[in-house]
Motif scaffolding. Structure first.
Motif: not given
Length: 125
Positions: A15, A40-44, A68, A70, A84-86
């Motif tokens: 991503t 988009h995803f990060q460190s989930c 991570s 997308h 995580g980040y979304t």
């Protein structure tokens, strides 16, 4: 019909999204919609893709992932994200009334109309 093979085809482990602290959450439940959206995803810790709205049945789960990446999420798929980040942005194929969305709480929008202040808040997903 959306199946695990179709979701794997759409998934990318990369991503280029830029995340902010507001995009970090312990748990995000992204309801199914009748149009595609790009996520988009990060460190989930976990990303679970479900058929429609969750009923609790094991067959609801289409695919599970983590980390991570997308995906252009197909219509009719719900997503549950843990730790995580979304981020989400609406695809061009979405209805014209759709709005750009993030996993954070939507911020109210205010406008003045004469002596009145109108405050509206968009649907979070």
């Amino acid at each position: 019909m959306i199946d695990a093979q179709e979701l794997r085809r759409r998934w990318s482990d990369k991503t280029e999204a830029v995340f902010s602290p507001a995009d970090l959450s312990n748990y995000v439940e992204i309801p199914a919609r009748n149009y595609e959206r790009t996520f988009h995803f990060q460190s989930c810790k976990s990303i679970v893709f479900l058929k429609g709205e969750r009923t609790g049945a094991p067959e609801d789960v289409i695919l599970m992932s983590q980390g991570s990446g997308h995906m252009v999420l197909p219509a009719g798929v719900q997503v549950l994200v843990t730790d995580g980040y979304t981020k989400c942005s609406t695809d061009a194929s979405a209805p014209a009334a759709a709005t750009t969305v993030t996993s954070s709480t939507p911020k109210p929008v205010a406008a003045k109309a004469g002596d009145w202040t109108v405050v509206a808040q968009a649907d979070g997903y």
